[in-house]
Design an enzyme around this catalytic site. Structure first.
Site, PDB file in Angstrom:
ATOM      1  N   ASP A   8      34.898  44.647  48.027  1.00  0.00           N
ATOM      2  CA  ASP A   8      35.763  45.776  48.711  1.00  0.00           C
ATOM      3  C   ASP A   8      37.147  45.185  48.625  1.00  0.00           C
ATOM      4  OD1 ASP A   8      35.981  47.873  50.091  1.00  0.00           O
ATOM      5  OD2 ASP A   8      35.729  47.015  51.900  1.00  0.00           O
ATOM      6  N   HIS A  25      40.348  49.557  40.498  1.00  0.00           N
ATOM      7  CA  HIS A  25      38.885  49.608  40.097  1.00  0.00           C
ATOM      8  C   HIS A  25      38.858  48.668  38.816  1.00  0.00           C
ATOM      9  CE1 HIS A  25      37.265  51.486  43.644  1.00  0.00           C
ATOM     10  NE2 HIS A  25      37.848  52.972  43.037  1.00  0.00           N
ATOM     11  N   LEU A 120      21.432  32.785  34.996  1.00  0.00           N
ATOM     12  CA  LEU A 120      21.927  33.488  36.030  1.00  0.00           C
ATOM     13  C   LEU A 120      21.505  34.796  35.810  1.00  0.00           C
ATOM     14  CD1 LEU A 120      23.882  33.386  38.731  1.00  0.00           C
ATOM     15  CD2 LEU A 120      25.529  34.805  36.874  1.00  0.00           C
TER      16      LEU A 120
END
Ligand code: IPE
Ligand code: IPE
Ligand code: MG
Length: 220
Positions: A8, A25, A120
């Site tokens: 955030d 962004h 991962l």
């Protein structure tokens, strides 16, 4: 362990610099690459789940939503090499049925190409909301005539693994409909750092703090 992050603060990062929100962004997407590469090379972390777009984020101006969809498409195209190089398997949670056919194809292709990667698993939460996820899980159970038990509910969620560590950046102390079931016993860290400023260095510090915490899971 399963690390989950609420990324955030992109908009505020841009505003502070007199830039448009979309610039935040863009910078945020670069940070995702750094953090993913770090996690792939940290043997303690097996799953990294990132909150990228919530079921509530459709409320944002159409232009911002469209930009985020385009950014995701471009990001996946570019990052495929990063996934391959770092042995990362790409998965998603959330209801992507509302996305454009082009974006859906890109997502499916990225999953297919990376499905045997082992170091991962990077899970992107896309059009994800915990309430939506749990509702869909219960619907599936009714269709399959499954007994309502906590184990069966968990089995039918988009992601079944419990979260060990939840981090939220940007200083907000809330979970915003993210993995409500899976964070039942997660350790939580809230940092004022805005997501575009988040670094592997700060992540390492949080991981060290996490190791010092005593997890009791209701026991003594
Ligand atoms: C997080 O940053 C990214 C998404 C929700 C897509 P925000 O866009 O929420 O940034 P702030 O919270 O407005 O600063
Ligand atoms: C949560 O951030 C969603 C993502 C990071 C994708 P928001 O910025 O949407 O959450 P609120 O509105 O501050 O709770
Ligand atoms: Mg926000």
């Amino acid at each position: 362990m399963h690390l989950a992050i609420i990324m955030d603060g992109n908009g505020r990062w841009a505003k502070k610099r007199g830039l448009k929100r979309i610039e935040g962004h863009k910078k945020g997407a670069e940070v995702v690459k750094e953090i993913t590469t770090y996690c792939a090379n940290n043997p303690e972390i097996n799953i990294l789940t990132l909150y990228a777009f919530s079921t509530e984020n459709w409320k944002r101006p159409k232009m911002e939503v469209e930009f985020l969809m385009k950014l995701l498409d471009n990001w996946l195209e570019r990052e495929l090499q990063t996934f391959i190089k770092n042995d990362v398997k790409f998965e998603t949670i959330g209801d992507i049925s509302k996305f454009s056919d082009k974006l859906k194809k890109r997502i499916e292709y990225t999953k297919k190409v990376t499905k045997n990667n082992k170091k991962l698993t990077q899970v992107l939460a896309l059009n994800y909301g915990s309430r939506d996820e749990i509702t869909r899980a219960v619907k599936k159970m009714i269709e399959k005539n499954e007994e309502i038990t906590p184990e069966n509910i968990q089995k039918n969620l988009d992601i079944t693994r419990d979260v060990d560590l939840l981090i939220r950046t940007s200083g907000e102390i809330r979970v915003s409909n993210f993995l409500l079931w899976q964070i039942a016993y997660a350790e939580m860290f809230f940092t004022p750092t805005l997501w575009p400023d988040f670094t592997t260095n700060e992540l390492e510090k949080i991981l060290n703090e996490f190791k010092k915490r005593e997890r009791r899971f209701g026991g003594i």
